[in-house]
Every structure is written in structure tokens, then in C-alpha cells.
Design a protein around this motif. Structure first.
Motif, mmCIF file in Angstrom:
data_model
loop_
_atom_site.group_PDB
_atom_site.id
_atom_site.type_symbol
_atom_site.label_atom_id
_atom_site.label_comp_id
_atom_site.label_asym_id
_atom_site.label_seq_id
_atom_site.Cartn_x
_atom_site.Cartn_y
_atom_site.Cartn_z
ATOM 1 N N ALA A 349 0.837 -1.197 0.000
ATOM 2 C CA ALA A 349 0.000 0.000 0.000
ATOM 3 C C ALA A 349 0.872 1.246 0.000
ATOM 4 C CB ALA A 349 -0.920 -0.001 1.220
ATOM 5 N N TYR A 350 0.453 2.212 -0.774
ATOM 6 C CA TYR A 350 1.123 3.515 -0.840
ATOM 7 C C TYR A 350 0.055 4.589 -0.673
ATOM 8 C CZ TYR A 350 4.593 0.487 -3.019
ATOM 9 O OH TYR A 350 5.473 -0.531 -3.272
ATOM 10 N N SER A 351 0.351 5.579 0.147
ATOM 11 C CA SER A 351 -0.680 6.573 0.411
ATOM 12 C C SER A 351 -0.071 7.909 0.805
ATOM 13 C CB SER A 351 -1.612 6.081 1.538
ATOM 14 O OG SER A 351 -2.701 6.950 1.706
ATOM 15 N N LYS A 352 -0.819 8.952 0.519
ATOM 16 C CA LYS A 352 -0.461 10.290 0.965
ATOM 17 C C LYS A 352 -1.710 10.929 1.525
ATOM 18 C CE LYS A 352 2.074 14.445 -0.306
ATOM 19 N NZ LYS A 352 2.842 15.151 -1.379
ATOM 20 N N GLU A 353 -1.639 11.336 2.765
ATOM 21 C CA GLU A 353 -2.811 11.872 3.440
ATOM 22 C C GLU A 353 -3.365 13.066 2.672
ATOM 23 O OE1 GLU A 353 -4.205 12.725 8.042
ATOM 24 O OE2 GLU A 353 -2.071 12.658 7.529
ATOM 25 N N GLY A 354 -4.682 13.014 2.415
ATOM 26 C CA GLY A 354 -5.348 14.096 1.697
ATOM 27 C C GLY A 354 -5.370 13.922 0.198
ATOM 28 N N THR A 357 -5.014 6.731 -1.872
ATOM 29 C CA THR A 357 -4.260 5.510 -1.562
ATOM 30 C C THR A 357 -4.216 4.613 -2.781
ATOM 31 O OG1 THR A 357 -4.986 5.619 0.749
ATOM 32 C CG2 THR A 357 -4.154 3.496 -0.023
ATOM 33 N N THR A 358 -3.113 3.903 -2.942
ATOM 34 C CA THR A 358 -2.971 2.914 -4.008
ATOM 35 C C THR A 358 -2.528 1.589 -3.412
ATOM 36 O OG1 THR A 358 -2.400 4.559 -5.691
ATOM 37 C CG2 THR A 358 -1.738 2.282 -6.115
ATOM 38 N N PHE A 359 -3.266 0.536 -3.728
ATOM 39 C CA PHE A 359 -2.872 -0.821 -3.362
ATOM 40 C C PHE A 359 -2.323 -1.512 -4.607
ATOM 41 C CE2 PHE A 359 -5.730 0.194 0.068
ATOM 42 C CZ PHE A 359 -5.163 -0.442 1.161
ATOM 43 N N VAL A 360 -1.173 -2.149 -4.458
ATOM 44 C CA VAL A 360 -0.534 -2.857 -5.564
ATOM 45 C C VAL A 360 -0.503 -4.347 -5.233
ATOM 46 C CG1 VAL A 360 1.538 -3.103 -6.971
ATOM 47 C CG2 VAL A 360 0.888 -0.846 -6.097
ATOM 48 N N LEU A 361 -1.146 -5.140 -6.100
ATOM 49 C CA LEU A 361 -1.187 -6.591 -5.915
ATOM 50 C C LEU A 361 -0.341 -7.239 -6.997
ATOM 51 C CD1 LEU A 361 -4.278 -5.305 -5.504
ATOM 52 C CD2 LEU A 361 -4.723 -7.625 -4.745
ATOM 53 N N LYS A 362 0.547 -8.127 -6.592
ATOM 54 C CA LYS A 362 1.393 -8.848 -7.536
ATOM 55 C C LYS A 362 1.192 -10.343 -7.334
ATOM 56 C CE LYS A 362 5.004 -5.281 -7.665
ATOM 57 N NZ LYS A 362 6.450 -5.005 -7.494
ATOM 58 N N LEU A 363 0.807 -11.033 -8.410
ATOM 59 C CA LEU A 363 0.597 -12.477 -8.360
ATOM 60 C C LEU A 363 1.504 -13.150 -9.384
ATOM 61 C CD1 LEU A 363 -3.264 -12.300 -8.141
ATOM 62 C CD2 LEU A 363 -1.788 -13.258 -6.371
ATOM 63 N N PRO A 364 2.164 -14.261 -9.003
ATOM 64 C CA PRO A 364 3.081 -14.925 -9.940
ATOM 65 C C PRO A 364 2.370 -15.313 -11.242
ATOM 66 C CG PRO A 364 3.326 -15.812 -7.729
ATOM 67 C CD PRO A 364 2.116 -14.933 -7.697
ATOM 68 N N ARG A 365 2.965 -14.943 -12.334
ATOM 69 C CA ARG A 365 2.387 -15.271 -13.639
ATOM 70 C C ARG A 365 2.750 -16.690 -14.041
ATOM 71 N NH1 ARG A 365 5.538 -12.075 -18.397
ATOM 72 N NH2 ARG A 365 4.800 -13.885 -19.562
ATOM 73 N N VAL A 366 1.908 -17.299 -14.831
ATOM 74 C CA VAL A 366 2.222 -18.613 -15.384
ATOM 75 C C VAL A 366 3.255 -18.410 -16.481
ATOM 76 C CG1 VAL A 366 1.324 -20.599 -16.626
ATOM 77 C CG2 VAL A 366 -0.056 -19.524 -14.838
ATOM 78 N N GLN A 367 4.392 -19.050 -16.330
ATOM 79 C CA GLN A 367 5.478 -18.874 -17.293
ATOM 80 C C GLN A 367 5.229 -19.730 -18.531
ATOM 81 O OE1 GLN A 367 7.826 -16.613 -16.938
ATOM 82 N NE2 GLN A 367 7.203 -16.042 -14.858
ATOM 83 N N ALA A 368 5.457 -19.115 -19.686
ATOM 84 C CA ALA A 368 5.296 -19.851 -20.950
ATOM 85 C C ALA A 368 6.374 -20.917 -21.064
ATOM 86 C CB ALA A 368 5.382 -18.885 -22.133
ATOM 87 N N GLU A 369 5.984 -22.075 -21.530
ATOM 88 C CA GLU A 369 6.948 -23.182 -21.676
ATOM 89 C C GLU A 369 7.783 -23.002 -22.947
ATOM 90 O OE1 GLU A 369 4.923 -26.871 -21.486
ATOM 91 O OE2 GLU A 369 4.137 -26.543 -19.472
#
Length: 369
Positions: A349-354, A357-369
Motif C-alpha cells: 500500500a502507498y498513500s499520501k494523506e489528503g 491511496t494505491t494498493f498494488v497486488l502482484k501475483l506470480p504469472r504462469v510462465q510460458a513453456e
């Protein structure tokens, strides 16, 4: 047995007979049980068989390095407190021995009082280690059994209360004055909040013990986000908020549990609606890099004070503000963080009062074979 007591058992491994005899006399005079050997290999065997509370080990042994003894025993018998005794080693050697698992260092020559003081300190350390381990295991046991406690001790009474309220409404609704009906409505709302709290805490507990979801399937994150936006659009319209999305095409797939990830997005977007004033904006975007599929949820709300930001994922922690429209359980972000962690991802989470807010979600990607 309290390992701080004089009846504790101490092993001495040293190749000098005078040191062995002096240590035995000094320690036995205090009441300790003492085992001695002048051979490193025998010392390892005695440590395995006798399981002493503390061991003094000479670094310079004829057939087995004291350093090797310390490294081996610290791994095999972690509760054993190891103390280096030697006359030739430098401070560098002592530090190296402590890195390998020794607790303390006693240089030769030493007096009986110095020996006893170091032994007492080492046994105190062992006692604290054992106590810490016991408390940690007790805490883990309580956490493992929390689901059972909540299920039987809280859910059943709540269901019973709900049934009583429903019965009261059916039996006496026609005769109750408006003020009494209002009280019943308030009771129902409080009961609903409490039931939600119980369910959320059960979910958090299930995530921690690995029973919340057991299988993962190939998923497209964009479709999950679209469902969450569809679900929350009516709420945003009522609150006069703009909910928009910028979803990247050809996003790599992920492996996960669809229902739990959908709840993560509805939790975070729903949270944004509580802290964003009418006329504000909530935006969701997706992207990817070499390792992760990335989603960002940003709002133009009141923001989170810098000093509170490190605690927002803690259970029951809520950032209270005058713009908050409704109270939550204080577990939504905790749930979201644990779900993303269970997917081997990251939630930040990143935020500045006033400003918002930004929430950043990172999920492992399925790697191409």
C-alpha cells in the motif's frame, strides 16, 4: 527440571586433564552434575546420549576440531548451550565459534568463579530459550484450535439470537411501537456485524492453517477484476463515485483460487468507497512484468497517515476518519494480505494523506513453456 538449578548437567570436552579436573571440582562444588571427556568424538556421543543442559568445548582438540563439534551439536541438539573454552584462539576465532552456534566464550586461564558465572549465565539463557519455545508452541496450539472454539462457542449462540429476533418480529410486530421496532432493526444490524466478524476471523484462521483453499486453477486476473467491478458498481453509483478500469490486453495467466481472489478485490475496492468522498474516483488497472501479473487499485480518498500505514494489514486495525461511511470488521485487509501471501504474491500500500491511496497486488504469472 528448571535448567537454572544447580542440578543441571554439564558436559566438558577438553584435551587437558588439569582443565577437566579443575572444572569438575568447581562445578560439582556448586551442585552441578558433570560429565567429562578428553576426546571430541566421545564428546559428541555423550552429548547425543546424555542430552546435557550445557557443554564447554575446547576449540583445539587432537582428533576433532572444536569448531566442528560446535557446528554439529548446535544443529543436532538446539537446546544445548555451547560455550567455548580455549587458550590459543583469538577474538576472531571466538566470534566464528559463536556464528556456528556457541553462546559464550571463556578464555584460559580462568578462575572457578569465572567458570561458575559463565555456566550460570548459559543455563539462564537455556531456560529462557525453552520458555520462549514453550510459549510459541502454546500460541500456535491456541491459533490452531481457534476455529473450533469460534465455531462452537460463538456461532451457535449468534444463530440462536437471530432466531429469537425473527420470532419476536413474527409474534409481536403488529403490537410493537415504532421505537421498539427501531431497536430490533438496530439489534439485527449489530448481530449481522458480529456474524461477519466471526466469519472473517474464521476465514483468516483457515488461511493460516491451509484449509481455506486447497487447489489452484488457471485464471485470468482481468475477468476476476471485471466481476468485482460489476458487483460494486451499484454501490459506487449510490455514493456518487466513479469506478473505472484500465485492464491490459493479453495479460498472462495466473494460478489461484477464484473466489478468494474475487473477495480480495471486493474488499479493497469496497474499502476505497468508505474513505472516498462523493465525486471521487476509484480506478483499477493491470499490467505485468517478467515475474508477476500486477493490479493497482487507486482512490482519491482521504489517504492514510504515514504513521498508520505500516499497521493497516494487522488484525482489527482500522484507520478511522471523518470520511468513513461505515464501520467494518477490521479484518478485510488482513484477509486480503493473507490470501495474496498464500498465492505467493505481494500486497503493498502507498498513500499520501489528503490525496488518496494505491494498493498494488502482484501475483506470480504462469510462465510460458
Amino acid at each position: 527440571m528448571d535448567s537454572r538449578s544447580p542440578s543441571a548437567e554439564i558436559l566438558i570436552i577438553d584435551d587437558e586433564e588439569s582443565i577437566i579436573d579443575g572444572c569438575r571440582q568447581a562445578l560439582e562444588k556448586t551442585g552441578y552434575s558433570v560429565i567429562t571427556t578428553m576426546d571430541g568424538t566421545t564428546g559428541i556421543r555423550l552429548a547425543r546420549e546424555k542430552k546435557p543442559d550445557l557443554a564447554f568445548v575446547d576449540l583445539k582438540m587432537p582428533n576433532c576440531s572444536g569448531m566442528d563439534i560446535i557446528e554439529l551439536l548446535s544443529k543436532e541438539i538446539p537446546e544445548l548451550v555451547l560455550i567455548v573454552i580455549t587458550g590459543y584462539a583469538s577474538i576472531v576465532s571466538a566470534v566464528e565459534a559463536m556464528k556456528k552456534g556457541a553462546y559464550d566464550y571463556l578464555p584460559k586461564p580462568f578462575t572457578p568463579d569465572q567458570l561458575r558465572a559463565v555456566a550460570q549465565r548459559g543455563l539462564e539463557h537455556r531456560f529462557l530459550k525453552i520458555e520462549a519455545t514453550r510459549l510459541r508452541e502454546e500460541k500456535e496450539f491456541m491459533e490452531r484450535n481457534f476455529i473450533t472454539f469460534v465455531s462452537h462457542e460463538m456461532r451457535s449462540p449468534l444463530v440462536t439470537i437471530q432466531q429469537y429476533i425473527e420470532s419476536l418480529k413474527v409474534i409481536a410486530d403488529d403490537v410493537l411501537p415504532p421505537t421498539a421496532k427501531d431497536i430490533i432493526v438496530r439489534c439485527e444490524k449489530r448481530l449481522e456485524n458480529l456474524q461477519d466478524l466471526v466469519e472473517h476471523w474464521l476465514d483468516v484462521s483457515r488461511i493460516e492453517n491451509g484449509t481455506f483453499f486447497k487447489t489452484r486453477e488457471p485464471l485470468q486476473l482481468n475477468s476476476i477484476i471485471e466481476k468485482s467491478i460489476e458487483e460494486l458498481s451499484p454501490l459506487c453509483q449510490r455514493r456518487e463515485l466513479t469506478l473505472g478500469a484500465d485492464l491490459k490486453d493479453s495479460l498472462p495467466g495466473i494460478l489461484g483460487d477464484q473466489e478468494s481472489l474475487l473477495r480480495v478485490f471486493t474488499n479493497i475496492i469496497g474499502n476505497a468507497t468508505k474513505y472516498t468522498s462523493a465525486g471521487g474516483t476509484i480506478s483499477v488497472s493491470t499490467d505485468f512484468d517478467e515475474y508477476y501479473v500486477i493490479a493497482k487499485i487507486s482512490d482519491t480518498g482521504i489517504g492514510i497517515p504515514k504513521e498508520k500505514l505500516p499497521f493497516i494489514f494487522e488484525p482489527f486495525y482500522r484507520v478511522r476518519g471523518k470520511e468513513e461511511r461505515q464501520k467494518g470488521s477490521g479484518l478485510g485487509l488482513t484477509f486480503s494480505k493473507k490470501i495474496i501471501d498464500a498465492h505467493e504474491g505481494k500486497l503493498e500500500a502507498y498513500s499520501k494523506e489528503g490525496e488518496g491511496t494505491t494498493f498494488v497486488l502482484k501475483l506470480p504469472r504462469v510462465q510460458a513453456e
